[in-house]
Scaffold this motif. Structure first.
Motif, PDB file in Angstrom:
ATOM      1  N   UNK A 126      -1.937  18.473   1.100  1.00 36.86           N
ATOM      2  CA  UNK A 126      -2.351  17.125   1.471  1.00 36.86           C
ATOM      3  C   UNK A 126      -1.471  16.101   0.753  1.00 36.86           C
ATOM      4  N   UNK A 127      -1.300  14.977   1.403  1.00 36.34           N
ATOM      5  CA  UNK A 127      -0.531  13.843   0.848  1.00 36.34           C
ATOM      6  C   UNK A 127       0.975  14.097   0.820  1.00 36.34           C
ATOM      7  N   UNK A 128       1.429  15.260   1.272  1.00 32.11           N
ATOM      8  CA  UNK A 128       2.852  15.563   1.177  1.00 32.11           C
ATOM      9  C   UNK A 128       3.690  14.654   2.079  1.00 32.11           C
ATOM     10  N   UNK A 129       3.071  14.170   3.184  1.00 31.72           N
ATOM     11  CA  UNK A 129       3.830  13.308   4.092  1.00 31.72           C
ATOM     12  C   UNK A 129       4.209  11.988   3.440  1.00 31.72           C
ATOM     13  N   UNK A 130       3.418  11.573   2.462  1.00 30.03           N
ATOM     14  CA  UNK A 130       3.723  10.326   1.749  1.00 30.03           C
ATOM     15  C   UNK A 130       5.091  10.429   1.076  1.00 30.03           C
ATOM     16  N   UNK A 131       5.416  11.603   0.596  1.00 29.86           N
ATOM     17  CA  UNK A 131       6.708  11.829  -0.067  1.00 29.86           C
ATOM     18  C   UNK A 131       7.795  12.142   0.948  1.00 29.86           C
ATOM     19  N   UNK A 176       0.806  -1.213   0.000  1.00 29.61           N
ATOM     20  CA  UNK A 176       0.000   0.000   0.000  1.00 29.61           C
ATOM     21  C   UNK A 176       0.845   1.271   0.000  1.00 29.61           C
ATOM     22  N   UNK A 177       1.951   1.275   0.750  1.00 28.46           N
ATOM     23  CA  UNK A 177       2.796   2.474   0.826  1.00 28.46           C
ATOM     24  C   UNK A 177       3.318   2.851  -0.551  1.00 28.46           C
ATOM     25  N   UNK A 178       3.839   1.871  -1.269  1.00 30.96           N
ATOM     26  CA  UNK A 178       4.380   2.137  -2.596  1.00 30.96           C
ATOM     27  C   UNK A 178       3.272   2.544  -3.556  1.00 30.96           C
ATOM     28  N   UNK A 179       2.102   1.905  -3.418  1.00 31.32           N
ATOM     29  CA  UNK A 179       0.993   2.261  -4.295  1.00 31.32           C
ATOM     30  C   UNK A 179       0.555   3.712  -4.072  1.00 31.32           C
ATOM     31  N   UNK A 180       0.445   4.086  -2.821  1.00 33.02           N
ATOM     32  CA  UNK A 180       0.052   5.471  -2.523  1.00 33.02           C
ATOM     33  C   UNK A 180       1.073   6.466  -3.078  1.00 33.02           C
ATOM     34  N   UNK A 181       2.337   6.134  -2.930  1.00 31.41           N
ATOM     35  CA  UNK A 181       3.396   7.016  -3.421  1.00 31.41           C
ATOM     36  C   UNK A 181       3.321   7.163  -4.940  1.00 31.41           C
ATOM     37  N   UNK A 182       3.170   6.053  -5.630  1.00 34.01           N
ATOM     38  CA  UNK A 182       3.099   6.083  -7.090  1.00 34.01           C
ATOM     39  C   UNK A 182       1.862   6.845  -7.563  1.00 34.01           C
ATOM     40  N   UNK A 183       0.796   6.731  -6.829  1.00 33.92           N
ATOM     41  CA  UNK A 183      -0.480   7.321  -7.237  1.00 33.92           C
ATOM     42  C   UNK A 183      -0.501   8.840  -7.096  1.00 33.92           C
ATOM     43  N   UNK A 184       0.041   9.340  -5.983  1.00 33.79           N
ATOM     44  CA  UNK A 184      -0.113  10.771  -5.702  1.00 33.79           C
ATOM     45  C   UNK A 184       1.143  11.584  -5.977  1.00 33.79           C
ATOM     46  N   UNK A 185       2.277  10.957  -6.191  1.00 33.55           N
ATOM     47  CA  UNK A 185       3.565  11.666  -6.259  1.00 33.55           C
ATOM     48  C   UNK A 185       3.543  12.815  -7.258  1.00 33.55           C
TER      49      UNK A 185
END
Length: 1084
Positions: free
Chosen positions: A258-263, A104-113
């Motif tokens: 939003x979502x910046x923490x993922x990166x 899931x972590x990698x998927x989220x990163x690829x999706x929103x990056x």
């Protein structure tokens, strides 16, 4: 929605990723759109699992899985996977589902990056556009390159920014390597790793913040570092408004998406954190005592937060770029910094495009101002001031000669401008000046609007002169935060000095204390002395914080500054004179009171204050003594401090510092810290003893040594004295020329020096003339020549070296490929006179020699020439050979001719200038040389003066000139040439196209020879200079030459003196030549 579909940002915030993922699923081309991100963020282990899952789902065949496994890099494997899945699952639904469930972590990163990063870049680009207009008015360096250096120097750590610039004469670091922004955080070699912490230092106003803006512009537009997910610029003044802060909160402030923490917190993403202006933290950075923490949510003091980020306790995966002034940058422990760079200074030799020649000419006449102009912001102030004053074209306003005068002219129109409240200069100074002075004491350079109001400073409006020229607005990168600062720290220091000066006239308490409770202090004398003491105190002097302030305070008392500001400040002429006398006395007493201590930068600063005060009589007298080499016995008291000041600003010391016949051990010890920064140092005839040589050794061993040329000639240096110098050469990296002639190092000292020369890879020229090194020293030098690959010039004349020593040097030259100039004329004379040609083999001596060799007056004779000729046949570098006055006859000339002929055929082109003047050569020798000239097309100059060649010899040479195309200069003075020789030469000139100088002085060509030359000159178009002095031409012969020149306009010089023409005839001939060839110079 299950909890795995949520990523907590904070306790109160959740991001619904499943909804986002479902929206993405409806889009077509997911695989293609995210191919690059898949290649960046899928690890090897995840790829193995993906391939295995796709095999089970029948989306990949066994053959395709095998092909993926066989690919070399991970990037290529992912690329091939996408290619195969694009056929079996074009929308990538299976891959999305698998990644969402299992990774899931990698998927989220690829999706929103990409969407998050694009939004962030757009915001940065928008801020850059908004700042374009304001930045156009702010001086700074717009260069996109930095200088890679080893570390921050001691000078940079200790001294005020502008003192650093003055000491280095505006030049950059000695060993700086140009580094573009595209290489700033990249590995520089194949085997090295990229730096985690990069530190960039630069004096205030050198353009560091502009460099950050340029970097962000290039990155935001994808011109550099495409692999970098985020580049987060943070101006340190923004952080200073917080007492405590956590990493998480800090990032949320500067990347509010939003979502910046993922990166930010993903190890696969490369994040660059840029901290611009470390000196602007209100609390000094303390890396030693900051308590460690790795909790990104824990709020700690800002200084501790930065310390933990730099240490790697917080944001360990982030790359850091720190920018600061040198003194603050040096506080970052060297063990934590992987790369150090410096903001470069513009070259002083290049004229700014928008500067008039009149401004630049004046600036070149004022060396101290020119040096400081290497700082872009200071250059802007100086150029602006000079340009405005020159446009006034008023004799009533002289151009400024000191820095104080420049800043008075720069600030005065704006302080009394239309946007300033009534009250003249005093109202702005009671507000701006107070803010400037007390902020300077606290080392504060950026102010909030609240702080401005505290000091009753009105917020400058947009477009106001005060806002544009004195105060400038600073905007946060991505927030609404605003701060104000003076356009340059020097403006703040000037206004602070002006405030202190006005307040000191009436102040009753210590002005260095802003509190109302302090010691009483009455009168200008008391306040000025307090400022002088404060400047010299260790706490303020640690980085020279008040040096420029003290310079301005002294400069305000100069006649020119007093005339400009006196009436506006309400200071009468008598009061000004009293203040000037008081300040001058205090400054001179401070300089002379330093005693026998080493001259510090503080002492030089005090001398600078005297110069700013325009009390220059003492300085000029010492400069005159320096120019006239008349300092012997005078380097006492404050003279050394004045001399150290002159080393920085005097034109006399720009090219070379002359300290010959004036230094002893004590004066050298006092000057030693300042001599570090001289480039060419001449200290001859000072009789240095062993202790003094130890001091010199420490000077050359210093890390900051700038000396490139050092002359220690005639100093009675012994073998013991040479030891510390030799030790220094093992570590020195700047000295290229060393002159030790006229000392007494002997064979033992030569051996010591040679051990250092074997290791030294910088020196290119060494002069050991007259040092009694003898054969033993020559053997040591021979060993150096076999291994050293830098030395190009070596002088070992007058050293008592015998045949054995010369033989060893000759053998070494066989292996040496770099030495170009070896001076040992007298050595060859000794060896050849002892008839040891065969045993020492001159060939061995000349095989590796190149450029120039002079064997004039060495009694070489035909026997020596035979050995020399063998050497010439193998030599590949000798370009000039002087064999004048060597008793060479026909046999020797034939050997030389044979060598020249063979040399050309083997090596194409070597010897160019060849002198055989004053030998015993006759026609036979000339014929041999003529034969070589027919095939050798290298020789450009041939000197055969004073040889009895006769007509037959000249005729042979003339025959060679018909085919030779390289000889351009031929000297045949006094070769007994007559009519037939002249006719042959004249006939050759008809077809020759290379000869431009022919000298036939002292022959007897007569009228017939002149007639022949007359015919030749009408057709020849190459000859430029013809000397027919003393050739018995007579009036008729001279007229023949004059007539020829009517049709020949290439000749620029002709000499017809001593030909029995007489005064009246000379005038006739001269007038005729000038009429026909007005550009031709005639000696008659």
């Amino acid at each position: 929605m299950d909890r795995h579909s949520h990523i907590p940002w904070q306790e109160y915030c959740c991001l619904d990723l499943k909804t986002n993922a479902q929206k993405q699923d409806t889009n077509t081309g997911w695989l293609r759109r995210h191919q690059t991100l898949l290649q960046r963020f899928l690890s090897t282990s995840i790829l193995v699992n993906v391939v295995h899952h796709m095999r089970k789902a029948d989306l990949l065949s066994a053959q395709e899985a095998g092909l993926i496994q066989e690919m070399g890099s991970l990037k290529d494997k992912v690329h091939l996977l996408v290619e195969f899945l694009s056929v079996t699952d074009p929308h990538g639904s299976a891959l999305q589902t698998y990644l969402q469930c299992s990774h899931l972590t990698e998927y989220n990163l690829i999706t929103v990056h990409d969407s998050v990063v694009r939004r962030y870049k757009d915001a940065l680009i928008q801020r850059l556009k908004e700042d374009e207009n304001s930045l156009a008015q702010v001086p700074g360096n717009s260069n996109s390159t930095l200088l890679l250096i080893e570390s921050v120097s001691d000078l940079q750590q200790r001294e005020h920014d502008l003192v650093q610039v003055s000491v280095n004469r505006g030049a950059g670091p000695l060993h700086g390597r140009v580094l573009g922004l595209d290489k700033l955080i990249a590995s520089l070699t194949r085997g090295s790793t990229a730096p985690r912490v990069t530190l960039t230092v630069g004096v205030a106003g050198s353009g560091k913040s502009r460099m950050v803006r340029r970097f962000i512009q290039l990155w935001s537009t994808s011109q550099i570092y495409p692999e970098l997910s985020l580049a987060i610029p943070i101006a340190c003044w923004e952080l200073s408004s917080f007492d405590r802060l956590s990493v998480e909160r800090m990032l949320r402030l500067f990347v509010p998406y939003d979502n910046m923490d993922i990166i930010l917190f993903n190890e696969s993403c490369k994040v660059l954190l840029i901290l611009d202006g470390l000196e602007e933290f209100r609390q000094s950075l303390d890396f030693a005592d900051a308590p460690p923490t790795s909790d990104p949510r824990r709020e700690i003091p800002v200084s501790d937060l930065i310390a933990n980020i730099v240490r790697g306790n917080l944001l360990p995966g982030a790359t850091l770029w720190l920018l600061s002034r040198p003194g603050t940058g040096a506080k970052v422990p060297a063990g934590l910094v992987d790369r150090v760079t410096e903001a470069p200074s513009p070259s002083q030799t290049s004229t700014p495009e928008d500067v008039s020649s009149q401004v630049w000419t004046y600036l070149n006449s004022q060396k101290p101002l020119l040096i400081l102009s290497s700082v872009p912001a200071v250059c802007h102030i100086i150029i602006t001031t000079l340009s405005r004053l020159l446009k006034l074209d008023s004799d009533a306003t002289p151009l400024p000669r000191t820095l104080t005068e420049v800043y008075a002219h720069y600030c005065w129109p704006h302080l009394s401008g239309s946007d300033t409240p009534s009250g003249g200069i005093r109202k702005p100074l009671s507000t701006l000046g107070r803010l400037a002075f007390y902020s300077l004491l606290r080392r504060r350079y950026t102010f909030s609007e609240t702080e401005l109001r505290t000091y009753s400073v009105d917020i400058p409006t947009q477009g106001s002169m005060l806002g544009c020229r004195i105060l400038q607005r600073r905007q946060s990168w991505l927030s609404d935060s605003v701060a104000w600062q003076f356009t340059h720290t020097s403006v703040q220091e000037f206004l602070g000095a002006l405030f202190y000066y006005i307040s000191s006239r009436r102040g009753m308490f210590d002005l260095f204390s802003e509190s109302s409770v302090c010691w009483p202090r009455i009168g200008f004398h008391s306040h000025y002395r307090a400022a002088l003491q404060k400047t010299n105190q260790s706490d303020a002097a640690a980085q020279g914080n008040l040096d420029l302030f003290m310079r301005f305070l002294s400069g305000l008392l100069s006649p020119a500054a007093a005339a400009l500001l006196g009436s506006s400040l309400g200071v009468g002429q008598e009061e000004q004179l009293t203040q000037r006398t008081t300040a001058s006395t205090l400054l001179q007493n401070t300089v002379t009171g330093t005693g026998g201590d080493a001259v510090s930068m503080r002492s030089v600063t005090i001398v600078t204050c005297l110069a700013e005060l325009q009390q220059v009589e003492w300085l000029r007298s010492i400069e005159d003594d320096l120019i006239n080499c008349n300092l012997r016995g005078k380097l006492k008291g404050g003279v050394c401090a004045v001399l150290a000041y002159l080393l920085q600003v005097s034109d006399t010391c720009t090219e070379e510092t002359q300290l010959s016949n004036c230094l002893d051990s004590s004066s050298l010890k006092r000057l030693l810290p300042q001599l570090l920064y001289c480039s060419k140092l001449r200290m001859e005839n000072n009789e240095f003893k062993e202790g003094t040589m130890e001091l010199l050794g420490s000077l050359l061993s210093a890390k900051e040594c700038h000396i490139q040329m050092l002359s220690l000639a005639d100093n009675s240096i012994s073998s013991k004295g040479i030891k510390p110098l030799s030790r220094a050469l093992l570590v020195n990296r700047t000295l290229t020329t060393l002159d030790l002639r006229g000392n007494n190092i002997g064979a033992k000292g030569a051996k010591t020096l040679c051990e250092a020369l074997k290791m030294n890879q910088v020196l290119v020229s060494v002069n050991l003339q007259n040092n009694h090194i003898e054969d033993e020293g020559a053997r040591a030098l021979a060993e150096v020549l076999q291994s050293n690959r830098k030395l190009t010039t070596l002088n070992v004349q007058k050293n008592g070296i015998g045949p054995e020593g010369v033989k060893k040097i000759g053998e070494a030259l066989k292996k040496n490929e770099t030495l170009q100039d070896l001076k040992l004329n007298s050595l060859l004379k000794i060896v050849l006179s002892l008839q040891m040609i065969q045993s020492m083999n001159v060939n061995e001596l000349l095989i590796g020699l190149s450029h120039v060799s002079s064997l004039q007056s060495n009694s070489v004779s035909d026997r020596g020439i035979k050995a020399l000729s063998h050497a010439l046949q193998s030599n590949q570098g000798l370009s000039c050979l002087n064999l004048r006055e060597n008793s060479i006859g026909v046999a020797g000339a034939k050997d030389i001719a044979k060598a020249l002929k063979k040399q050309f055929h083997v090596y194409s082109c070597v010897c160019v200038y060849f002198s055989l003047q004053w030998n015993f050569m006759k026609a036979g020798a000339a014929k041999a040389l003529a034969q070589s000239l027919m095939s050798n097309t290298c020789i450009q100059l041939l000197d055969l003066q004073e040889n009895t060649l006769g007509d037959n010899g000249v005729i042979a040479l003339a025959s060679a000139l018909r085919s030779n195309s390289s000889l351009s200069v031929l000297y045949l003075q006094g070769v007994s040439a007559g009519k037939s020789g002249a006719v042959a030469l004249a006939d050759a000139l008809v077809v020759n196209e290379s000869l431009h100088t022919l000298d036939l002085r002292g022959n007897s060509i007569g009228m017939e020879g002149a007639k022949a030359f007359s015919s030749a000159l009408k057709k020849n178009r190459s000859l430029r200079s013809l000397n027919l002095q003393e050739n018995s031409l007579g009036m008729d012969g001279a007229i023949f030459i004059a007539t020829a020149l009517r049709g020949n306009h290439q000749l620029t010089y002709i000499n017809l003196q001593g030909n029995g023409i007489g005064e009246s005839g000379a005038k006739v001939v001269s007038d005729a030549i000038k009429a026909g060839a007005p550009d031709c110079v005639v000696d008659i």
